[in-house]
Design an enzyme around this catalytic site. Structure first.
Site: not given
Length: 1497
Positions: A817, A1212, A1216
């Site tokens: 990410d 994080d 996700d």
């Protein structure tokens, strides 16, 4: 409202630590609460898209490739209609057709299959694939099945792609629903509570047929059936009190059962004992059905009588019309995307007797074997029977996991619709919205009829904490996770709460509101552990050694086994308790029940309960619920991973309609999420509206049906990993077991020939099995992993799935990410760009890095030029267009909003008391209409008088801005808006901020600067985050209009104001970590929700994108092509659509792709038959995936896995979460509970942890490999030694075995695993393939070498004059030259084999750094050498039962051991080099090799 009047005073004894009571008082109205508080029915304020209740993981919905249970192809059945609909949609709306028909693209034969069968092969063993596919099916989500073709694109994506306005999603549907509502007379009674008779209970209490011809007014029994002859029971209803006028109160047990003479029991039970009742709910029923009897004996007889009828054999007495015939069914657990088979069984009396006899006669051996193979036990003791009559059910999922669950039966006596949602066909409804009225009318009152039978007995079982309930209508088990009561549509009625009797019904139907994981007792864990095949084999070995009089050795192994079991017991108990404590939550809540407020434990909450959210003692939400009155701010970080406060507004009638619709869909819509409160999230602030004494919420989900419950289930039941090393290791053990049986047979033949007695022959032959398959072998597989886990833990990396450690060593591609992972969490304001008016339209001015530079005046009213007006408007948008809240004097909200407001230097207040915000109250003619709103004060921003740099006059009324209304940020719209009013003027402003590409679409094109795209491209190319601002004056200047105006009217024809430029800095560890990964040939990919140009810029800055050219796809190109790939720096440079090769010959082949979420969704949609080669090329060439939603990230992981990548993902947030679980190795940088489900969680919030996980994974995998090989060769060495000695009728001595196994083998195996990982990542990944020629042939050569180096000294010693011949069959006297020589030689082989297998770089540190291993090897060599020179007459010599060996022969043995070492180290290793794989088993490597071959040609 009736539900809040007369509320008793609050108890002063609330628990400490709760929120301050002042926070629950009504202080001031905010933008979020004005709408909901003033106009409940007309509320059009959009919700904040915080956490989403995912009944199904979004990737399963958006990219669902239907399962194919049978390899022959797709299956028909459930979901066909959906498939057709999806197909028609793709034909009519999918713009991908031109791409598919390109001449250069591959034909249909090369198109990818949309089935998951290639990547997910079902592993049913108990059921056949045909049985599963042909069985009746159900799912946790109604109207879905394993082969359902869902719409590949969620509604909000369709709106973005095709221009449908999302904010109007409910308008037309709600209009039709309202008309349906009026047509069915407000469900019968909403206008006059209490006017219905006793028989208008929402769940009509009679059994299935007793009143099927009754009218709603309740006109007697109607049917007149003979209950005794037809065995159909009905229940007498009793009159209810006024407060329960909507419900009929009945006995739990049908009255006919109560009235029958207890003597009938003797007739019907045919002599069966009353004490053999199988009903699990008997104790509760005994309490409920006492009815005041004082005679204990009578009560006992009555209870036993009732329980007797709960037996499965009486099923037809209560469900005679609905015959149970289905013996098995299929069930699709939609949330987990797995298929299970369920079969009904009952105990066969003779079969159970046979099983018990087997267990007794075999002294428990049969019990153990059947425990290992439960399917065999089922076939022995069970008789297949209909599901409705089952005493227990067999459940097997597609991964081959098998379990038996007992069926629970308890008295219920309520209609089916009170516990399960009725199918539309059963409701009498059609297949469209047009039939809503009819379907709603049929289900509203839950009348008992043929389509909605009464349920005298509730038949259910639990699997994975999901309750399965038997439906007599469909003759299968279903779940009620998505149950909803149509009575919820009437908010006035809902707020009256539930009566206690209905609460009792729903406790039975939905269980208690608690997430209690079943923690096994110490005795259960101990029992299961002892019966594990590994420990059973240990016990067998210990008994065998004891019988063979190897007491010392047996005692030591027993002690080690006890210590090992104790450690496992403690660790298992600790882990399960920690998880149980984390998931469990209990608190006291104030519930409105029976028209009174009462305090109950949160575990007593049921769907439909009304409770107070504004209770100061309530800090965490105890269930999933919908907010009815007041407003809340909650922290959903436990779900989203982002500590952004989320405002919640009360639900309207439209919200409730949408809620019921959403419960049939895959997730809660954004329209409903603004009022949806999630279990486990924290309450920051809760306020009640004026005229009320509490903010209310209604329970809609409890226990494991909630979002938190689904999360906990995913942690407790992760999908099994199919790692090749583990499957190969069990195959290898199986091969060794075959070798052991071969050795057993040969030994028996030899023993017969030499005339050994039967006892010795049997013991020694069995002993060979313990030699070939050493008891410590399975344990050595986990030693390396255990050390790796402890090292990771010291580095702040925690793992909940130890099997993933070894998988981490095989990672091929690592996805990241961006925000919060590669870059810092926070954004800093770089400056603002104002759209300045000029002679030829608008143009951006210079970057202003301070708000003073933007508007250098003392008052917002001080505007002397068009430029001043524009500057003032942009400043006003910065001041007001945000979602900040003030809680306990601290501003909280989105970090971007916080930084933006901080940039202005102004103050924000919600409880504004300094002066009257007068113009809001003047000329308010609607005050009479809405008297409850007279005291509302808007949230106000004003100059900060404490700031020395502030130039604005604080008490100037022109400098006070009131935020009248907010349209919160929606991820699908990618913008937010506010309505603002200056204190001094009667003008209402609307301001909007959002993504530049979105804002430009809603602005008047004449107001856009001429250099709009140029400035935007400049900053996005530089890696900056750009937010666009726009505004306009509302056409009507009244407060009422500001509250009624729709979002569509506000967000159109706006004036563009300017850009806010944010900078997002890279984390310090990002660039060096990515370089290490790339140097190790581990591919790196960015997967972000940010703008594609920003993502490319950040990728270039951190080194993730190294290629000079990056091509981005453009949809619906003006040239006529559907999809065109253009160079991000050169618009004219394009790729060929079919081959993805540069069109220009001058363009280098060194390029990469960046794919946006919209294009990704189109390319990977299941119905778009785009050639597989084309898809693979995109997957192999793309480095950046931008504007990716959580479901798209999840799907990307699966697509990469399909081409045989071992995928890692590092993120994080809970956005996700799907990708973290789908990846082979997921590493979370968040402490959110949602992210805890990731295999790895790092407390160090940067990507350095990725290197540690990969290094430790490689070291652990190599260590497991080495230990496995070592234990195999150790077995081979001892097997050869024993076989040679057996051929002479001898054996090794007790202490010789003890010395080898405990002094040599165990320390070596442990210290081998101590090696730390190498500090550099090598390009080549370690092998995980045990069963291959490259591994097996060197092992076989090693076996031959070991054999030769033992046989030659053994033959040589027989020629010596001092040779002592062994005594045949003498266990107590094993002294012989054969024994002594082979013992000496094998000792050196054990030690030197460990040295050969203890490889260091490139995956582990050199052995020279493993001091423990070096010391152990030196001590072992020294001890083994000294043992050769021990005095034979000494105690040690007698203990080891050694014989005389000459000095020259001892020297020969030492030299022979050295030669053995070099031969074994050189020959197998040399042969290994000739077995390099010519073709990789990984699909992506073969594609790359073929591509390189073509390019070279």
């Amino acid at each position: 409202m009736a539900s809040t009047q007369g509320t008793p005073g609050r108890s002063g004894g609330r628990r400490a630590g709760g929120r301050q009571s002042v926070s629950s008082n009504w202080t001031a109205g905010t933008g979020a609460t004005l709408t909901s508080g003033l106009l409940l029915d007309q509320n059009s304020s959009e919700p904040y898209a915080g956490a989403s209740f995912e009944a199904v993981p979004s990737s399963i919905v958006s990219f669902h490739h239907p399962h194919s249970i049978q390899s022959s192809g797709y299956l028909t059945g459930a979901g066909v209609g959906a498939a057709d609909q999806s197909h028609s949609h793709s034909q009519s709306q999918s713009p991908s057709q031109p791409l598919i028909e390109r001449p250069g693209l591959a034909g249909p034969s090369q198109r990818r299959s949309s089935s998951r069968s290639s990547s997910r092969v079902p592993q049913f063993r108990f059921f056949t694939d045909k049985q599963i596919s042909d069985a009746e099916g159900a799912a946790t989500l109604e109207h879905t099945d394993y082969n359902t073709h869902w719409e590949d694109r969620p509604a909000y994506e369709t709106e973005r792609l095709f221009g449908v306005n999302s904010s109007s999603r409910g308008s037309s549907a709600f209009a039709s629903r309202r008309s349906s509502l009026s047509r069915i007379g407000s469900y019968g009674s909403y206008g006059s509570h209490g006017s219905l008779g006793a028989d208008s209970y929402l769940g009509h209490p009679l059994t299935r047929h007793a009143r099927r011809s009754e009218s709603v007014s309740g006109a007697g029994a109607g049917a007149g059936d003979d209950v005794h002859s037809n065995a159909i029971y009905q229940t007498r209803s009793t009159d209810s009190s006024a407060s329960l006028s909507r419900y009929t109160i009945t006995d739990r047990i049908p009255s006919e059962i109560e009235d029958q003479d207890s003597g009938i029991l003797d007739e019907t039970s045919s002599g069966r004992s009353r004490s053999q009742s199988t009903a699990s709910g008997s104790s509760r029923d005994n309490e409920e059905d006492n009815n005041g009897h004082d005679d204990n004996h009578s009560h006992y007889k009555k209870g036993a009588y009732h329980n007797e009828f709960l037996k499965a054999e009486y099923h037809e007495k209560f469900y005679a019309k609905y015959a149970a015939t289905q013996t098995f069914q299929r069930f699709y657990i939609t949330e987990e995307d797995i298929v299970i088979g369920i079969a009904g069984y009952r105990n066969g009396r003779l079969r159970v007797w046979l099983y018990n006899l087997l267990c007794w006669f075999t002294l428990g051996v049969a019990y153990v074997v059947f425990k290992w193979f439960p399917a065999r036990k089922v076939k022995l003791v069970g008789v297949r029977c209909p599901l409705g009559k089952a005493e227990w059910v067999v459940i097997e999922n597609e991964f081959g996991e098998f379990i038996v669950e007992q069926v629970d039966r308890r008295w219920y006596n309520r209609p089916l619709s009170t516990v399960l949602i009725l199918e539309k066909s059963e409701q009498g409804g059609g297949d469209g919205v047009g039939n809503d009225a009819q379907s709603l009318d049929n289900t509203t009152h839950h009348h008992s009829n043929d389509a909605n039978p009464n349920m005298p007995i509730l038949v259910s079982f639990q699997y994975r904490y999901i309750t399965f309930i038997y439906s007599p209508l469909e003759d299968i088990f279903r779940t009620n996770n998505n149950w909803a009561d149509l009575d919820w549509l009437n908010l006035n009625h809902v707020q009256r709460g539930l009566p206690s009797v209905i609460q009792e019904d729903r406790i039975i139907a939905f269980d208690k509101n608690q997430i209690n994981l079943k923690v096994k007792t110490t005795s259960e864990i101990l029992f299961n552990e002892v019966l594990h095949p590994f420990y059973v084999f240990q016990i067998f070995s210990i008994i065998l050694w004891s019988l063979d009089e190897y007491y010392y050795y047996a005692a030591c192994i027993f002690l080690i086994s006890v210590l090992s079991i104790s450690e496992t017991l403690i660790e298992t108990k600790k882990t399960s308790q920690n998880l149980s404590e984390m998931s469990h939550f209990n608190c006291e809540v104030r519930v409105f029940r029976d028209e009174f407020w009462t305090n109950v434990n949160s575990s007593e909450l049921v769907p439909g309960d009304i409770y107070e959210v504004s209770d100061p003692a309530l800090t965490v939400l105890p269930c999933d619920c919908i907010l009815l009155t007041g407003d809340c701010i909650v922290n959903e970080s436990m779900l989203t991973g982002e500590s952004v406060p989320v405002p919640k507004a009360p639900a309207t009638e439209d919200t409730m309609f949408q809620l019921l619709e959403d419960f049939q869909n895959t997730q809660i819509s954004s329209f409903v999420s603004k009022s949806f409160l999630f279990n486990g999230t924290k309450i920051i602030r809760a306020r009640y509206p004026p005229g009320h004494s509490a903010a209310l919420a209604m329970v809609v989900r409890t226990g494991f049906s909630t979002t938190k419950g689904s999360l906990v289930r995913s942690m407790v039941f992760p999908k099994p990993t199919g790692f090749k090393f583990y499957s190969d290791s069990f195959k290898y053990i199986g091969v060794m077991a075959i070798v052991a049986m071969l050795g057993f047979s040969l030994s028996c033949i030899r023993f017969v020939k030499i005339g050994l007695d039967k006892r010795t022959m049997i013991l020694r032959a069995l002993d060979i099995i313990t030699v070939v398959v050493p008891p410590a072998l399975p344990a050595t597989l986990t030693v390396g992993t255990s050390f790796a886990l402890s090292r990771l833990k010291r580095k702040g990396i925690f793992c909940i799935s130890p099997t993933r450690v070894n998988i981490g060593g095989k990672i091929d591609v690592m996805c990241f990410d961006k925000t919060g992972t590669l870059t810092e969490d926070g954004l800093d304001v770089l400056g603002v760009h104002l759209s300045e008016p000029g002679q030829h339209g608008f143009k951006f001015g210079t970057l202003k890095s301070d708000s003073v530079d933007l508007f250098d005046k003392f008052s917002l009213n001080d505007c002397s030029s068009p430029l001043d007006v524009k500057s003032k408007n942009l400043l006003m948008s910065l001041l007001t267009c945000h979602s900040l809240r003030l809680v306990d004097g601290e501003l909280i909200g989105d970090p971007l909003d916080f930084k933006m407001f901080q940039f202005t230097g102004w103050s924000f207040e919600e409880d504004f008391q300094k002066q009257k915000f007068h113009s809001l109250y003047e000329e308010r003619h609607e005050g009479v209409m809405f008297p409850e709103n007279n005291d509302i004060i808007p949230a106000v921003v004003h100059p900060n008088s404490d700031d020395p740099e502030n130039k604005f006059i604080d008490n100037d009324p022109h400098n006070f801005l009131g935020i009248i209304r907010s349209f919160d940020f929606l991820s699908e719209l990618r913008r937010m808006s506010v309505i603002v009013k200056l204190s001094s003027d009667d003008i209402y402003w609307a301001f909007t901020k959002g993504a530049p590409e979105v804002i430009s679409e809603i602005c008047n094109k004449n107001t856009l600067p001429s250099d709009y795209n140029e400035i935007l491209d400049h900053y996005t190319h530089s890696g900056n985050r750009v937010i666009a601002c726009a505004g306009k004056i509302l056409p009507k200047h009244t407060w009422l209009y500001s509250q009624k105006v729709s979002r569509e009217e506000v967000e159109c024809n706006m004036e563009f104001l300017g850009f806010i430029i944010f900078e997002n800095k890279l984390k310090e560890a990002t660039t060096p970590t990515l370089k290490v990964l790339q140097d190790a040939s581990i591919r790196t990919i960015m997967c972000t929700g940010d703008n594609v140009l920003t993502a490319i810029s950040v990728g270039r800055e951190c080194g993730l994108v190294k290629e000079p050219k990056v091509y981005v796809p453009y949809l619906n190109n003006p040239d006529g092509e559907f999809l065109v790939w253009r160079d991000v720096d050169n618009y004219e440079d394009i790729l060929d659509v079919a081959t993805l090769q540069p069109v220009s010959q001058e363009t280098t082949t060194d390029y990469t792709l960046a794919v946006t979420g919209e294009v990704f969704r189109i390319l990977f949609a299941s119905e778009n038959n785009i050639p597989e080669d084309y898809i693979n090329e995109i997957l192999l060439k793309t480095s950046v995936y931008a504007r990716m939603s959580p479901d798209e990230k999840h799907e990307l992981m699966e697509q990469l896995q399909k081409i045989d990548y071992t995928v890692g993902f590092c993120g994080d947030g809970a956005n996700d979460c799907g990708a973290l679980k789908a990846a082979d190795v997921g590493i979370s940088l968040s402490e959110a509970e949602a992210s805890v489900a990731a295999p790895f969680t790092s407390k160090v919030f940067d990507i350095r942890c990725v290197l540690d996980v990969i290094k430790e994974g490689r070291a652990s995998l190599v260590t497991s490999f080495a230990c496995f090989q070592y234990m195999s060769l150790y077995s081979a060495i001892q097997f050869i030694t024993i076989t040679i000695l057996y051929s002479r009728g001898s054996n090794l001595g007790d202490f010789q075995f003890l010395y080898i196994d405990l002094f040599l083998i165990v320390p070596i195996a442990i210290f081998m695993s101590w090696s730390k990982p190498f500090d550099k990542l090598a390009k080549k990944r370690p092998s995980a393939n045990l069963v291959s020629l490259k591994i097996l042939l060197p092992m076989m050569l090693s076996f031959v070498i070991i054999l030769l180096f033992q046989v030659i000294p053994w033959l040589y010693v027989q020629e010596e004059p001092w040779y002592v011949k062994p005594v045949v069959g003498g266990d107590d006297a094993v002294q012989s030259s054969d024994n002594t020589v082979l013992f000496y030689v094998s000792n050196f082989q054990y030690i030197l084999t460990a040295v050969i297998l203890s490889v260091g770089p490139p995956y582990r540190e050199p052995m020279s750094k493993n001091f423990g291993f070096i010391i152990d090897i030196l001590v072992s060599l020294l001890a083994s050498t000294l043992l050769m020179f021990v005095d034979l007459t000494s105690g040690l010599g007698k203990l080891f039962q050694l014989t005389f060996i000459s000095g020259g022969f001892k020297t020969f043995i030492v030299v022979w051991a050295i030669v053995n070492y070099f031969v074994q180290a050189y020959i197998p290793g040399t042969v290994k080099t000739y077995f390099k794989k010519r073709r990789s088993s990984k699909k992506y490597k073969n594609i790359l090799r073929e591509r390189n071959t073509l390019q070279t040609a």
